[in-house]
Design a protein around this motif. Structure first.
Motif, PDB file in Angstrom:
ATOM      1  N   ARG A 240       0.834  -1.204   0.000  1.00  0.00           N
ATOM      2  CA  ARG A 240       0.000   0.000   0.000  1.00  0.00           C
ATOM      3  C   ARG A 240       0.867   1.251   0.000  1.00  0.00           C
ATOM      4  O   ARG A 240       0.595   2.209  -0.715  1.00  0.00           O
ATOM      5  CB  ARG A 240      -0.912  -0.028   1.223  1.00  0.00           C
ATOM      6  CG  ARG A 240      -1.803   1.186   1.364  1.00  0.00           C
ATOM      7  CD  ARG A 240      -2.653   1.071   2.622  1.00  0.00           C
ATOM      8  NE  ARG A 240      -3.432   2.270   2.843  1.00  0.00           N
ATOM      9  CZ  ARG A 240      -4.208   2.455   3.888  1.00  0.00           C
ATOM     10  NH1 ARG A 240      -4.320   1.514   4.816  1.00  0.00           N
ATOM     11  NH2 ARG A 240      -4.887   3.575   4.023  1.00  0.00           N
ATOM     12  N   GLY A 241       1.941   1.210   0.822  1.00  0.00           N
ATOM     13  CA  GLY A 241       2.834   2.367   0.874  1.00  0.00           C
ATOM     14  C   GLY A 241       3.549   2.607  -0.447  1.00  0.00           C
ATOM     15  O   GLY A 241       3.732   3.751  -0.863  1.00  0.00           O
ATOM     16  N   PHE A 242       3.931   1.510  -1.136  1.00  0.00           N
ATOM     17  CA  PHE A 242       4.615   1.654  -2.414  1.00  0.00           C
ATOM     18  C   PHE A 242       3.687   2.265  -3.460  1.00  0.00           C
ATOM     19  O   PHE A 242       4.103   3.092  -4.268  1.00  0.00           O
ATOM     20  CB  PHE A 242       5.113   0.287  -2.880  1.00  0.00           C
ATOM     21  CG  PHE A 242       5.889   0.333  -4.163  1.00  0.00           C
ATOM     22  CD1 PHE A 242       7.164   0.877  -4.216  1.00  0.00           C
ATOM     23  CD2 PHE A 242       5.343  -0.174  -5.332  1.00  0.00           C
ATOM     24  CE1 PHE A 242       7.878   0.919  -5.410  1.00  0.00           C
ATOM     25  CE2 PHE A 242       6.043  -0.136  -6.526  1.00  0.00           C
ATOM     26  CZ  PHE A 242       7.313   0.409  -6.557  1.00  0.00           C
ATOM     27  N   GLU A 243       2.417   1.876  -3.432  1.00  0.00           N
ATOM     28  CA  GLU A 243       1.458   2.400  -4.406  1.00  0.00           C
ATOM     29  C   GLU A 243       1.200   3.891  -4.209  1.00  0.00           C
ATOM     30  O   GLU A 243       0.941   4.617  -5.177  1.00  0.00           O
ATOM     31  CB  GLU A 243       0.142   1.623  -4.295  1.00  0.00           C
ATOM     32  CG  GLU A 243       0.247   0.183  -4.786  1.00  0.00           C
ATOM     33  CD  GLU A 243      -1.019  -0.613  -4.520  1.00  0.00           C
ATOM     34  OE1 GLU A 243      -1.968  -0.023  -3.939  1.00  0.00           O
ATOM     35  OE2 GLU A 243      -1.069  -1.807  -4.878  1.00  0.00           O
ATOM     36  N   SER A 244       1.266   4.366  -2.960  1.00  0.00           N
ATOM     37  CA  SER A 244       0.987   5.786  -2.685  1.00  0.00           C
ATOM     38  C   SER A 244       2.245   6.630  -2.540  1.00  0.00           C
ATOM     39  O   SER A 244       2.161   7.830  -2.320  1.00  0.00           O
ATOM     40  CB  SER A 244       0.154   5.915  -1.400  1.00  0.00           C
ATOM     41  OG  SER A 244       0.898   5.463  -0.274  1.00  0.00           O
ATOM     42  N   PHE A 245       3.418   5.999  -2.681  1.00  0.00           N
ATOM     43  CA  PHE A 245       4.683   6.685  -2.397  1.00  0.00           C
ATOM     44  C   PHE A 245       4.867   7.925  -3.265  1.00  0.00           C
ATOM     45  O   PHE A 245       5.320   8.973  -2.803  1.00  0.00           O
ATOM     46  CB  PHE A 245       5.846   5.711  -2.597  1.00  0.00           C
ATOM     47  CG  PHE A 245       7.181   6.263  -2.171  1.00  0.00           C
ATOM     48  CD1 PHE A 245       7.422   6.591  -0.844  1.00  0.00           C
ATOM     49  CD2 PHE A 245       8.193   6.453  -3.102  1.00  0.00           C
ATOM     50  CE1 PHE A 245       8.655   7.090  -0.452  1.00  0.00           C
ATOM     51  CE2 PHE A 245       9.426   6.952  -2.719  1.00  0.00           C
ATOM     52  CZ  PHE A 245       9.663   7.271  -1.393  1.00  0.00           C
ATOM     53  N   GLY A 288       3.767   6.965   8.141  1.00  0.00           N
ATOM     54  CA  GLY A 288       3.373   6.137   9.273  1.00  0.00           C
ATOM     55  C   GLY A 288       3.957   4.741   9.226  1.00  0.00           C
ATOM     56  O   GLY A 288       5.150   4.543   8.965  1.00  0.00           O
ATOM     57  N   GLY A 289       3.101   3.730   9.463  1.00  0.00           N
ATOM     58  CA  GLY A 289       3.561   2.355   9.530  1.00  0.00           C
ATOM     59  C   GLY A 289       3.728   1.676   8.197  1.00  0.00           C
ATOM     60  O   GLY A 289       3.971   0.458   8.141  1.00  0.00           O
ATOM     61  N   GLU A 290       3.602   2.430   7.107  1.00  0.00           N
ATOM     62  CA  GLU A 290       3.749   1.834   5.770  1.00  0.00           C
ATOM     63  C   GLU A 290       5.200   1.795   5.304  1.00  0.00           C
ATOM     64  O   GLU A 290       5.495   1.321   4.221  1.00  0.00           O
ATOM     65  CB  GLU A 290       2.928   2.637   4.745  1.00  0.00           C
ATOM     66  CG  GLU A 290       1.465   2.837   5.104  1.00  0.00           C
ATOM     67  CD  GLU A 290       0.693   1.531   5.124  1.00  0.00           C
ATOM     68  OE1 GLU A 290       1.124   0.562   4.466  1.00  0.00           O
ATOM     69  OE2 GLU A 290      -0.343   1.485   5.804  1.00  0.00           O
ATOM     70  N   VAL A 291       6.153   2.286   6.134  1.00  0.00           N
ATOM     71  CA  VAL A 291       7.543   2.373   5.709  1.00  0.00           C
ATOM     72  C   VAL A 291       8.468   2.045   6.874  1.00  0.00           C
ATOM     73  O   VAL A 291       8.153   2.320   8.041  1.00  0.00           O
ATOM     74  CB  VAL A 291       7.863   3.782   5.164  1.00  0.00           C
ATOM     75  CG1 VAL A 291       7.632   4.835   6.229  1.00  0.00           C
ATOM     76  CG2 VAL A 291       9.289   3.878   4.631  1.00  0.00           C
ATOM     77  N   GLU A 292       9.599   1.416   6.544  1.00  0.00           N
ATOM     78  CA  GLU A 292      10.657   1.159   7.521  1.00  0.00           C
ATOM     79  C   GLU A 292      11.992   1.585   6.916  1.00  0.00           C
ATOM     80  O   GLU A 292      12.296   1.242   5.772  1.00  0.00           O
ATOM     81  CB  GLU A 292      10.724  -0.330   7.892  1.00  0.00           C
ATOM     82  CG  GLU A 292      11.859  -0.649   8.861  1.00  0.00           C
ATOM     83  CD  GLU A 292      12.105  -2.137   9.045  1.00  0.00           C
ATOM     84  OE1 GLU A 292      13.026  -2.492   9.802  1.00  0.00           O
ATOM     85  OE2 GLU A 292      11.390  -2.932   8.404  1.00  0.00           O
ATOM     86  N   VAL A 293      12.792   2.322   7.694  1.00  0.00           N
ATOM     87  CA  VAL A 293      14.103   2.754   7.233  1.00  0.00           C
ATOM     88  C   VAL A 293      15.126   1.658   7.517  1.00  0.00           C
ATOM     89  O   VAL A 293      15.233   1.172   8.653  1.00  0.00           O
ATOM     90  CB  VAL A 293      14.534   4.057   7.950  1.00  0.00           C
ATOM     91  CG1 VAL A 293      15.956   4.442   7.533  1.00  0.00           C
ATOM     92  CG2 VAL A 293      13.561   5.184   7.647  1.00  0.00           C
ATOM     93  N   LEU A 294      15.887   1.262   6.501  1.00  0.00           N
ATOM     94  CA  LEU A 294      16.959   0.283   6.657  1.00  0.00           C
ATOM     95  C   LEU A 294      18.327   0.943   6.745  1.00  0.00           C
ATOM     96  O   LEU A 294      19.204   0.470   7.464  1.00  0.00           O
ATOM     97  CB  LEU A 294      16.929  -0.707   5.487  1.00  0.00           C
ATOM     98  CG  LEU A 294      15.620  -1.500   5.293  1.00  0.00           C
ATOM     99  CD1 LEU A 294      15.739  -2.427   4.087  1.00  0.00           C
ATOM    100  CD2 LEU A 294      15.272  -2.289   6.547  1.00  0.00           C
ATOM    101  N   ALA A 295      18.516   2.013   6.009  1.00  0.00           N
ATOM    102  CA  ALA A 295      19.801   2.732   6.002  1.00  0.00           C
ATOM    103  C   ALA A 295      19.553   4.143   5.463  1.00  0.00           C
ATOM    104  O   ALA A 295      18.584   4.372   4.714  1.00  0.00           O
ATOM    105  CB  ALA A 295      20.825   1.989   5.141  1.00  0.00           C
ATOM    106  N   PRO A 296      20.380   5.092   5.877  1.00  0.00           N
ATOM    107  CA  PRO A 296      21.530   4.985   6.781  1.00  0.00           C
ATOM    108  C   PRO A 296      21.106   4.915   8.246  1.00  0.00           C
ATOM    109  O   PRO A 296      19.964   5.248   8.588  1.00  0.00           O
ATOM    110  CB  PRO A 296      22.307   6.276   6.483  1.00  0.00           C
ATOM    111  CG  PRO A 296      21.239   7.258   6.108  1.00  0.00           C
ATOM    112  CD  PRO A 296      20.220   6.462   5.347  1.00  0.00           C
ATOM    113  N   ASP A 297      22.045   4.525   9.108  1.00  0.00           N
ATOM    114  CA  ASP A 297      21.754   4.390  10.529  1.00  0.00           C
ATOM    115  C   ASP A 297      21.318   5.716  11.149  1.00  0.00           C
ATOM    116  O   ASP A 297      20.470   5.738  12.049  1.00  0.00           O
ATOM    117  CB  ASP A 297      22.987   3.856  11.266  1.00  0.00           C
ATOM    118  CG  ASP A 297      23.289   2.401  10.905  1.00  0.00           C
ATOM    119  OD1 ASP A 297      22.352   1.714  10.434  1.00  0.00           O
ATOM    120  OD2 ASP A 297      24.444   1.983  11.078  1.00  0.00           O
ATOM    121  N   GLU A 298      21.897   6.827  10.664  1.00  0.00           N
ATOM    122  CA  GLU A 298      21.554   8.132  11.223  1.00  0.00           C
ATOM    123  C   GLU A 298      20.079   8.456  11.004  1.00  0.00           C
ATOM    124  O   GLU A 298      19.406   8.986  11.895  1.00  0.00           O
ATOM    125  CB  GLU A 298      22.430   9.224  10.598  1.00  0.00           C
ATOM    126  CG  GLU A 298      22.182  10.607  11.195  1.00  0.00           C
ATOM    127  CD  GLU A 298      23.012  11.688  10.522  1.00  0.00           C
ATOM    128  OE1 GLU A 298      22.879  12.867  10.929  1.00  0.00           O
ATOM    129  OE2 GLU A 298      23.793  11.378   9.593  1.00  0.00           O
TER     130      GLU A 298
END
Length: 316
Positions: A240-245, A288-298
């Motif tokens: 869903r997040g990819f479709e609305s990105f 919101g909860g439709e995305v998670e950051v993998l990198a960078p650590d900062e």
């Protein structure tokens, strides 16, 4: 009429050149020229390699009845707001009335329907009109190629600077006016609404040879976009997040996401350019909860910190 307008805009043209432009035979051009002569149009022709047909000097104004300023304003006829900003609103109205009166009834009806059913609104959504009290004065300096002294407010220290510019052109972008001008060493862009004071000087200047305003503006935008992004981020998006990105980010970021998309256990992993850690943090939080950051650590740490702050405010 097409033949007359061609000669009016391009000057002397041979029968062959007219025939090529109008996609007719040379014989048709000869016949039309004879008809124009019979109608009293002051059109004459010269023989020889440098010859051709030409309207008598001065017939240009009598052909349309337009004043010089009205003719200039036609280039802005599709943008009445822009014409008004430059002090040409009345000239546009007068030019449109004269053109309407000159049209045959069938074409006049079509033009009326076009005006009634199509409207161009150039500014973006949520745009607040910004005052630009010196726009007409700046436009006059651009038109007359005269030096322009401005006091300009910018975003870095010192905030107010006074400079003498060689104004090369004005650009209307998303409802905002920008001045492209040559300073002491390079061509820069100035937001007209940030000009705090302006004075047109008596001294004129020569425009840089071969300068093309449209080409310069396009190159400036490309350079700005290249400098806009300072790093990269790897993120996971729900389907869903990819479709609305694309609705949350700039087109360049959306394109990068599309091109780098890889399936990741039902989610989509993408690599995108980012302007800064702070800007990217806001972008991630909006989803919101439709995305998670993998990198960078900062960036991951910054998002975590903000989420903890929000939890301390909203959770008991």
């Amino acid at each position: 009429m097409s033949l007359l307008l061609l000669l009016q805009t391009k000057g002397r043209m041979t029968a062959q050149a007219l025939a090529d432009e109008l996609e007719v035979s040379v014989r048709t051009i000869y016949r039309d020229v004879e008809s124009l002569h019979a109608a009293g149009v002051p059109l004459y022709g010269d023989a020889g390699p440098s010859g051709g047909y030409q309207l008598l000097d001065g017939y240009r104004t009598r052909l349309t009845g337009l004043t010089e300023q009205e003719a200039e304003s036609l280039f802005l006829a599709g943008l009445p707001g822009a014409a008004a900003d430059l002090g040409l609103g009345e000239a546009v109205s007068a030019a449109q009335l004269k053109l309407m009166a000159a049209l045959p009834s069938s074409m006049r009806d079509r033009a009326s329907r076009m005006a009634e059913r199509f409207h161009l609104d150039a500014p973006a959504w949520y745009y607040d009109a910004e005052p630009a009290p010196f726009l007409e004065l700046v436009a006059d300096a651009v038109w007359s190629s005269r030096l322009l002294e401005v006091t300009y407010r910018r975003w870095q220290a010192p905030e107010e600077v006074t400079r003498v510019l060689r104004p090369l052109g004005l650009v209307l972008k998303a409802g905002r006016w920008y001045l492209v001008a040559l300073g002491s060493t390079r061509i820069s862009t100035y937001r007209v609404s940030q000009i705090q004071a302006a004075r047109v000087l008596d001294e004129t200047f020569a425009r840089p040879e071969g300068f093309d305003l449209a080409a310069h503006w396009a190159a400036s935008l490309e350079d700005f976009q290249a400098r806009q992004f300072t790093g990269e981020a790897v993120i996971r998006l729900s389907r869903r997040g990819f479709e609305s990105f694309a609705s949350h980010v700039l087109p360049a970021v959306a394109r990068a996401a599309e091109e780098s998309a890889v399936d990741d256990g039902g989610w989509v992993r993408v690599t995108i350019p980012i302007e800064s850690i702070g800007h990217a943090t806001g972008m991630v939080l909006r989803m919101g909860g439709e995305v998670e950051v993998l990198a960078p650590d900062e960036l991951r740490s910054r998002v975590t910190e903000v989420v903890r702050q929000l939890a301390s405010i909203y959770l008991p």
